[in-house]
Design an enzyme around this catalytic site. Structure first.
Site, short mmCIF file in Angstrom:
data_model
loop_
_atom_site.label_atom_id
_atom_site.label_comp_id
_atom_site.label_asym_id
_atom_site.label_seq_id
_atom_site.Cartn_x
_atom_site.Cartn_y
_atom_site.Cartn_z
N HIS A 1 9.69 -17.57 -5.48
CA HIS A 1 9.40 -16.16 -5.75
C HIS A 1 9.73 -15.24 -4.57
O HIS A 1 9.14 -14.18 -4.42
CB HIS A 1 7.94 -16.00 -6.20
CG HIS A 1 6.94 -16.42 -5.16
ND1 HIS A 1 5.68 -16.87 -5.47
CD2 HIS A 1 7.00 -16.43 -3.80
CE1 HIS A 1 5.03 -17.14 -4.36
NE2 HIS A 1 5.80 -16.88 -3.34
N HIS B 1 0.63 -12.18 -0.70
CA HIS B 1 1.23 -12.20 0.64
C HIS B 1 0.79 -11.00 1.47
O HIS B 1 1.54 -10.50 2.29
CB HIS B 1 2.75 -12.17 0.54
CG HIS B 1 3.35 -13.28 -0.27
ND1 HIS B 1 3.30 -13.31 -1.65
CD2 HIS B 1 4.03 -14.39 0.09
CE1 HIS B 1 3.92 -14.39 -2.09
NE2 HIS B 1 4.36 -15.07 -1.07
N HIS C 1 10.18 -23.93 3.23
CA HIS C 1 10.64 -22.86 4.10
C HIS C 1 9.63 -22.56 5.20
O HIS C 1 8.45 -22.84 5.06
CB HIS C 1 10.98 -21.58 3.32
CG HIS C 1 9.86 -20.88 2.59
ND1 HIS C 1 9.07 -21.48 1.64
CD2 HIS C 1 9.43 -19.60 2.65
CE1 HIS C 1 8.21 -20.59 1.14
NE2 HIS C 1 8.40 -19.45 1.75
N GLU D 1 3.28 -23.41 -0.07
CA GLU D 1 3.20 -22.80 -1.41
C GLU D 1 3.37 -23.82 -2.53
O GLU D 1 3.08 -23.51 -3.69
CB GLU D 1 4.24 -21.68 -1.55
CG GLU D 1 3.92 -20.48 -0.67
CD GLU D 1 4.92 -19.34 -0.82
OE1 GLU D 1 4.64 -18.27 -0.28
OE2 GLU D 1 5.98 -19.52 -1.45
FE LIG Z 1 5.64 -16.79 -1.23
#
Ligand SMILES: [Fe+2]
Lengths: 121, 280
Positions: B12, B59, B193, B240
């Site tokens: 996302h 976030h 990531h 995540e």
């Molecule tokens: Fe994210």
């Protein structure tokens, strides 16, 4: 099951990685709160008009102020910054996640992109 | 009774939202990524779910470090997007399903999952990017939504086992809703990531592909991965993946994988998309 080391200390040794846990969240609270305020366009304008006054409004300490003045992301993280909030600070200066990736790894943007590409091969 | 038809996964990252806003879907850089989505759109068009439970992480739009719920569930009639600090255009609101939200909250708290209920919650790119990817034209078929947010911002984050168990409880709650609605569950974020620190740019294709395989065949085995190990392997924000595990828990024990796509790198991320169809 989780090993006890995992439960005991999130400042575990992963190279080049700061685990943002309670200690860091306390240390960086003022800095992150300032960055969180940048969700609001008017706050971004107020910051741009006078960054030093804005630092004081959120009670940043000298380490945090200096890291912000230098726009140095590694220093901001060391001062307790969390990258999700720092991304909003970076946005004020037109820097995206690849720009700050390059900055933190001491690479040019091209080199950083090449590194990502290589990892995908 | 409500029926869970299956689960969808997607990354996302905000860059995807930018690419959509600027019509870059056919750019060489983006092509292989966006090619992963028409099969999902066709599947959705065939099954037409009434409700989408969207599992994501905030976030720093709605939640700050002053109060950080480990698990929060939206219980509103409508969900609004807002400026995340980059001045991007705000998307139109999403219609909720408050009665089903409250049913899920009641059932899960009964089931000993302590939920933060939210009658107002701003949804950020973690929520909106998957909606844009799966329902690009926002037509009349776009389902009502129930946002479910997990804390991946500040440690301690929940364990992988807790996330799978959360999903199981969520699944039971949905299936006990007396109305005949079809529900799809979205697990968003990841895969590997890392945005921060000297290790910024860390991605791990081998680990991502292992996770995409095991989440279909043996999610229980993935619960043996500690949070420390998850971050070592998948990077700070690779955490995540816990939202994928929450999704998986809500599905049947055995699922059929209908579709899979993996693009790397997309921005700084290994981006994975899957359709998992329920077998019961
Ligand atoms: Fe994210």
């Amino acid at each position: 099951m989780e090993d006890s080391k995992d439960r005991m200390d999130h400042h575990a040794d992963i190279e080049g990685t700061t685990i943002f846990d309670g200690k860091m969240a306390m240390k960086g609270y003022a800095l992150n709160k300032m960055c969180f305020s940048f969700n609001d366009a008017a706050a971004r304008e107020e910051y741009r008009a006078d960054p030093e006054a804005y630092f004081d409004k959120f009670n940043l300490n000298e380490e945090q102020k200096e890291a912000c003045r230098k726009k140095n992301v590694l220093d901001m993280i060391a001062a307790g910054g969390n990258v999700y909030y720092l991304a909003k600070f970076a946005g004020i200066y037109g820097l995206n996640m690849q720009d700050i990736g390059a900055q933190q790894t001491g690479m040019s943007l091209e080199e950083f992109r090449e590194k990502l590409k290589k990892a995908g091969e | 009774m409500a029926k869970i038809i299956g689960g969808l996964t997607t990354s996302h990252i905000p860059a995807i939202g930018n690419a959509i806003a600027t019509n870059k879907q056919d750019d060489p850089y983006w092509k292989s990524f966006f090619e992963g989505y028409p099969p999902v759109q066709e599947w959705l068009n065939r099954h037409k779910p009434d409700v989408a439970v969207v599992i994501y992480n905030d976030h720093g739009l709605n939640f700050f470090l002053d109060k950080m719920p480990t698990f929060a569930i939206g219980a509103a009639h409508e969900y609004h997007n807002a400026d995340e600090g980059w001045g991007l255009p705000t998307l139109a609101p999403y219609q909720g399903d408050a009665p089903l939200s409250w049913h899920i909250i009641e059932q899960m708290v009964n089931d000993e999952f302590d939920i933060t209920s939210c009658q107002e919650i701003l949804v950020d790119h973690g929520f909106t990017v998957p909606m844009q990817l799966f329902w690009p034209d926002r037509g009349g078929d776009m389902p009502r939504v129930i946002p479910v947010s997990a804390n991946t911002v500040q440690h301690p984050i929940p364990t992988i086992k807790r996330c799978l168990d959360f999903g199981k409880s969520l699944g039971r709650a949905i299936r006990s809703w007396p109305e005949d609605v079809k529900v799809v569950v979205l697990g968003t974020g990841g895969l590997s990531h890392q945005l921060d620190g000297k290790r910024a740019g860390h991605i791990n294709k081998e680990f991502d592909l292992m996770c995409m395989e095991k989440i279909v065949t043996d999610p229980e085995e993935l619960t043996r991965i500690s949070r420390h190990e998850l971050i070592r392997q998948a990077g700070s924000q690779g955490s995540e993946f816990i939202m994928w595990m929450m999704m998986r828990g809500a599905l049947s024990e055995k699922v059929r994988k209908i579709h899979q796509n993996y693009s790397i790198p997309i921005s700084n991320t290994g981006a994975g998309t899957m359709i998992l169809e329920n077998l019961d």
